[in-house]
Motif scaffolding. Structure first.
Motif, PDB file in Angstrom:
ATOM      1  N   ASP A   1      28.059  19.363  67.124  1.00  0.00           N
ATOM      2  CA  ASP A   1      29.343  18.843  67.725  1.00  0.00           C
ATOM      3  C   ASP A   1      30.653  19.317  67.470  1.00  0.00           C
ATOM      4  O   ASP A   1      31.294  19.802  68.329  1.00  0.00           O
ATOM      5  N   PRO A   2      31.083  19.714  66.104  1.00  0.00           N
ATOM      6  CA  PRO A   2      32.139  20.352  65.865  1.00  0.00           C
ATOM      7  C   PRO A   2      32.326  21.737  66.706  1.00  0.00           C
ATOM      8  O   PRO A   2      33.578  22.247  67.046  1.00  0.00           O
ATOM      9  N   LEU A   3      31.458  22.474  66.809  1.00  0.00           N
ATOM     10  CA  LEU A   3      31.089  23.851  67.299  1.00  0.00           C
ATOM     11  C   LEU A   3      30.965  23.840  68.817  1.00  0.00           C
ATOM     12  O   LEU A   3      30.216  24.894  69.318  1.00  0.00           O
ATOM     13  N   ALA A   4      30.738  22.807  69.389  1.00  0.00           N
ATOM     14  CA  ALA A   4      30.470  22.469  70.745  1.00  0.00           C
ATOM     15  C   ALA A   4      31.027  23.842  71.738  1.00  0.00           C
ATOM     16  O   ALA A   4      30.428  24.096  72.719  1.00  0.00           O
ATOM     17  N   GLY A   5      32.131  24.148  71.308  1.00  0.00           N
ATOM     18  CA  GLY A   5      32.715  25.250  72.293  1.00  0.00           C
ATOM     19  C   GLY A   5      32.780  26.520  71.823  1.00  0.00           C
ATOM     20  O   GLY A   5      33.741  27.116  72.216  1.00  0.00           O
ATOM     21  N   TYR A   6      32.099  26.737  70.596  1.00  0.00           N
ATOM     22  CA  TYR A   6      32.319  27.859  69.868  1.00  0.00           C
ATOM     23  C   TYR A   6      31.281  28.908  70.256  1.00  0.00           C
ATOM     24  O   TYR A   6      30.007  28.979  69.832  1.00  0.00           O
ATOM     25  N   PHE A   7      31.827  30.343  70.622  1.00  0.00           N
ATOM     26  CA  PHE A   7      30.757  31.425  71.074  1.00  0.00           C
ATOM     27  C   PHE A   7      29.689  31.520  70.073  1.00  0.00           C
ATOM     28  O   PHE A   7      28.372  31.593  70.275  1.00  0.00           O
ATOM     29  N   HIS A   8      30.225  31.851  68.661  1.00  0.00           N
ATOM     30  CA  HIS A   8      29.316  32.244  67.855  1.00  0.00           C
ATOM     31  C   HIS A   8      28.244  31.477  67.313  1.00  0.00           C
ATOM     32  O   HIS A   8      27.252  31.763  67.123  1.00  0.00           O
ATOM     33  N   PHE A   9      28.526  30.178  67.428  1.00  0.00           N
ATOM     34  CA  PHE A   9      27.623  28.974  67.099  1.00  0.00           C
ATOM     35  C   PHE A   9      26.339  29.303  67.907  1.00  0.00           C
ATOM     36  O   PHE A   9      25.343  29.300  67.491  1.00  0.00           O
TER      37      PHE A   9
ATOM     38  N   GLU B   1      14.425  27.696  74.293  1.00  0.00           N
ATOM     39  CA  GLU B   1      15.512  26.937  73.599  1.00  0.00           C
ATOM     40  C   GLU B   1      16.635  28.201  73.294  1.00  0.00           C
ATOM     41  O   GLU B   1      17.606  28.153  73.332  1.00  0.00           O
ATOM     42  N   ALA B   2      16.092  29.335  72.841  1.00  0.00           N
ATOM     43  CA  ALA B   2      16.864  30.402  72.546  1.00  0.00           C
ATOM     44  C   ALA B   2      17.756  30.907  73.989  1.00  0.00           C
ATOM     45  O   ALA B   2      18.944  31.029  73.592  1.00  0.00           O
ATOM     46  N   ARG B   3      17.253  30.894  75.046  1.00  0.00           N
ATOM     47  CA  ARG B   3      17.697  31.291  76.253  1.00  0.00           C
ATOM     48  C   ARG B   3      18.709  30.386  76.674  1.00  0.00           C
ATOM     49  O   ARG B   3      20.000  30.762  76.959  1.00  0.00           O
ATOM     50  N   THR B   4      18.597  28.925  76.322  1.00  0.00           N
ATOM     51  CA  THR B   4      19.542  28.100  76.519  1.00  0.00           C
ATOM     52  C   THR B   4      20.738  28.173  75.801  1.00  0.00           C
ATOM     53  O   THR B   4      22.101  28.538  76.280  1.00  0.00           O
ATOM     54  N   ALA B   5      20.546  28.502  74.532  1.00  0.00           N
ATOM     55  CA  ALA B   5      21.696  28.969  73.600  1.00  0.00           C
ATOM     56  C   ALA B   5      22.473  30.155  74.063  1.00  0.00           C
ATOM     57  O   ALA B   5      23.541  30.172  73.935  1.00  0.00           O
ATOM     58  N   PHE B   6      21.692  31.217  74.133  1.00  0.00           N
ATOM     59  CA  PHE B   6      22.252  32.478  74.597  1.00  0.00           C
ATOM     60  C   PHE B   6      23.178  32.305  75.879  1.00  0.00           C
ATOM     61  O   PHE B   6      24.411  32.988  76.014  1.00  0.00           O
ATOM     62  N   GLU B   7      22.647  31.344  76.916  1.00  0.00           N
ATOM     63  CA  GLU B   7      23.498  31.351  78.180  1.00  0.00           C
ATOM     64  C   GLU B   7      24.622  30.581  78.007  1.00  0.00           C
ATOM     65  O   GLU B   7      25.640  30.896  78.555  1.00  0.00           O
ATOM     66  N   ARG B   8      24.619  29.389  77.177  1.00  0.00           N
ATOM     67  CA  ARG B   8      25.751  28.983  76.561  1.00  0.00           C
ATOM     68  C   ARG B   8      26.883  29.887  76.062  1.00  0.00           C
ATOM     69  O   ARG B   8      28.023  29.858  76.246  1.00  0.00           O
ATOM     70  N   ALA B   9      26.397  30.620  74.980  1.00  0.00           N
ATOM     71  CA  ALA B   9      27.282  31.752  74.236  1.00  0.00           C
ATOM     72  C   ALA B   9      27.797  32.719  75.253  1.00  0.00           C
ATOM     73  O   ALA B   9      29.065  32.608  75.329  1.00  0.00           O
ATOM     74  N   ILE B  10      27.150  32.950  76.410  1.00  0.00           N
ATOM     75  CA  ILE B  10      27.783  33.761  77.321  1.00  0.00           C
ATOM     76  C   ILE B  10      28.991  33.090  78.091  1.00  0.00           C
ATOM     77  O   ILE B  10      30.077  33.856  78.425  1.00  0.00           O
TER      78      ILE B  10
END
Lengths: 140, 423
Positions: free
Chosen positions: B358-366, B382-391
């Protein structure tokens, strides 16, 4: 006769030089050292870390360890030791022993940034080395 | 060194002290800056002929003060009589040179100068810009280039910030020990921010922004010379030195990010490393831990490892846990989770990440860390979803490109096996 040459300048100026300027300065020193070594005149050469890395032992009734350099002008530089210790703590302990043995007013322990042992017995040049974790001490 | 280069360096080095002292006399930032400018011009004329003065800062303060007083006098002839009063107040206490150039004054002058740049109403970037202009003496053009904005936009920002500082009560009283400590906190934070502004820049802009790191280190060293026994200032300086030591290998030739594990440690700057490690040692002797010291101790633990696989992750986990106690922040917890993954495995680390979603919902490194942990566990989707969010959240092109290499690896692995990546 052995001589020591002590180098002085404003630390604020020296530490704000760029890496390129500093490399150039070191290269000039090394060239000069090689010349002096060929002439058989070179002993050890030491470049100290900034005074911000120093610790000073003030001797009175008790010895007090103070962060920072020896900054008074009432005393004069009398001599120096170069020590090879794995930690700053051990260098301070060794400086304490020097202080206890000969009782100077103050001893500044300053890590060495660059050390060159000087010409070897055959007159050759010992390669300069960076000093990493070794802390050597300079006694005021 | 040539005369001009020497003079330039001397003016640069004397600037914080000289402007700090001139600000104390005239209580006006513009007058202080003009006076310093005037004194610098005089120095360029006089020093090459007469040789440099023994104490360049003292020379600049005296010459700057006299030239500004001349200005005030000239104006006084045409303006209201209250200027007489100002003139008298400026001249009377200013006679004793020894008193004025006293070390403790110097210390408070420089601290005050740095502190007014950190006015709490100024946004962080403006604080940094003003400090770069006033304290470091960078030109508006240089600062504008560092922040990738136009010169006129930066000029406006600085002018506005300075107007705000002028309107605020500048604290001229000599602070006590508690007052000094109160000023040191925001000043240290501003210096750290300045460093990060330079350090987090990547890719093609790197060469433009590296000077920000150099200026931050200069200011940190200046502060440490003034406050040689403040462990947090030792910690701050050490932290900057240890991080800056890695600068030569943080990016590859194409401007891509090289993570700590893959950096060629032989190319780290050994001088900066040695100085940083000594300062960490010095600070820890005082046994008054603080956030900068802990972060420096973490950087030092990385520095001491000759190879990435030699890293003492248990020590790093311990230090992050201590840092968490002093400075509760989801980003610190995120960092601890990385250390935990090295010590106890990715599953344990993911458990720590959960409450941070929640607190890091907009944080690239998270999302970068989360994706990497999921990838280690073989949970490719799940990893792919996280990486796409990071990008999507990446701050720079280099950050996005770095995550994309992970995604490419995932795609390649799944193409080969047709199955999620086995652990």
């Amino acid at each position: 006769m052995l001589y020591s040459v002590l180098i002085y300048d404003s630390e604020a100026m020296v530490t704000s030089r760029s890496k390129a300027e500093d490399d150039e300065l070191v290269a000039r020193h090394v060239r000069l050292q090689e010349k002096l070594a060929r002439e058989g005149k070179l002993g050890p050469v030491v470049r100290l870390m900034p005074t911000t890395a120093a610790v000073t032992l003030r001797q009175g009734r008790d010895t007090v360890v103070i962060d920072g350099p020896f900054a008074e002008t009432k005393e004069q530089l009398l001599g120096l030791y170069i020590l090879d210790c794995p930690t700053l703590e051990e260098a301070i302990e060794a400086a304490r022993q020097i202080g206890a043995a000969c009782g100077p007013r103050a001893l500044e322990v300053r890590p060495i940034r660059w050390f060159r042992a000087g010409a070897d017995a055959e007159g050759g040049v010992v390669t300069p080395t960076d000093v990493d974790s070794q802390v050597r001490a300079n006694v005021q | 060194m040539t005369d001009l280069a020497w003079i330039d360096a001397a003016l640069h080095a004397a600037r914080p002290q000289a402007i700090g002292a001139l600000l104390r006399y005239f209580r006006d930032l513009d007058i202080a800056e003009e006076a310093f400018q005037e004194a610098s011009l005089r120095a360029l004329q006089v020093w090459p002929v007469k040789g440099p003065p023994r104490d360049p800062a003292a020379w600049l303060i005296l010459v700057g003060r006299n030239s500004a007083l001349d200005d005030v006098r000239r104006k006084a002839r045409f303006e209201a009589p209250e200027s007489d009063e100002l003139l008298a107040s400026l001249e009377a206490p200013a006679v004793d040179l020894a008193e004025r150039l006293d070390d403790s004054h110097y210390r408070d002058d420089v601290l005050r100068l740095l502190f007014i740049c950190c006015h709490p109403e100024l946004p962080a970037i403006q604080q940094i810009a003003v400090a770069l202009r006033i304290v470091c003496g960078l030109t508006v053009r240089e600062i504008a280039r560092s922040f990738l904005v136009s010169e006129s936009a930066m000029e406006q920002r600085i002018t506005r910030a300075k107007a705000r500082i002028a309107a605020a009560e500048v604290p001229f009283e000599t602070p006590g020990a508690a007052g000094r400590a109160e000023r040191l906190g925001p000043v240290a934070a501003m210096i750290y921010l300045l460093f990060n502004e330079g350090y987090s820049a990547t890719g093609g802009t790197q060469h433009v922004r590296a000077p920000l790191c150099d200026e931050a280190i200069r200011l940190a060293r200046l502060l440490l010379r003034l406050f040689p026994s403040e462990p947090e200032i030792m910690g701050l300086t050490a932290l900057l030195l240890l991080q800056h030591a890695r600068t030569p290998v943080r990016l590859d030739d194409e401007g891509g990010i090289v993570v700590l594990e893959d950096q060629d440690r032989a190319l780290w700057n050994r001088n900066l490393m040695a100085e940083g490690l000594t300062l960490v040692e010095k600070a820890l002797r005082l046994k008054r831990p603080g956030p900068y010291q802990l972060q420096a101790a973490i950087a030092a633990t990385h520095t001491r490892a000759a190879r990435a696989e030699d890293t003492d992750w248990a020590e790093i986990e311990r230090l992050y846990a201590l840092l968490e106690q002093l400075q509760r922040s989801p980003v610190v917890t995120l960092n601890r989770s990385v250390a935990v993954s090295k010590v106890s495995g990715p599953e344990a680390a993911l458990a720590i990440l959960e409450p941070l979603a929640d607190p890091l919902a907009g944080y690239f490194h998270f999302f970068g860390v989360k994706g990497a942990l999921l990838m280690q566990l073989g949970r490719a989707d799940e990893a792919r979803t996280a990486f796409e969010r990071a990008i999507a959240l990446a701050n720079t092109a280099a950050e996005a490109a770095h995550i994309r290499t992970h995604l490419d690896r995932l795609l390649k692995d799944s193409a080969q096996s047709g199955e999620p990546v086995p652990h």
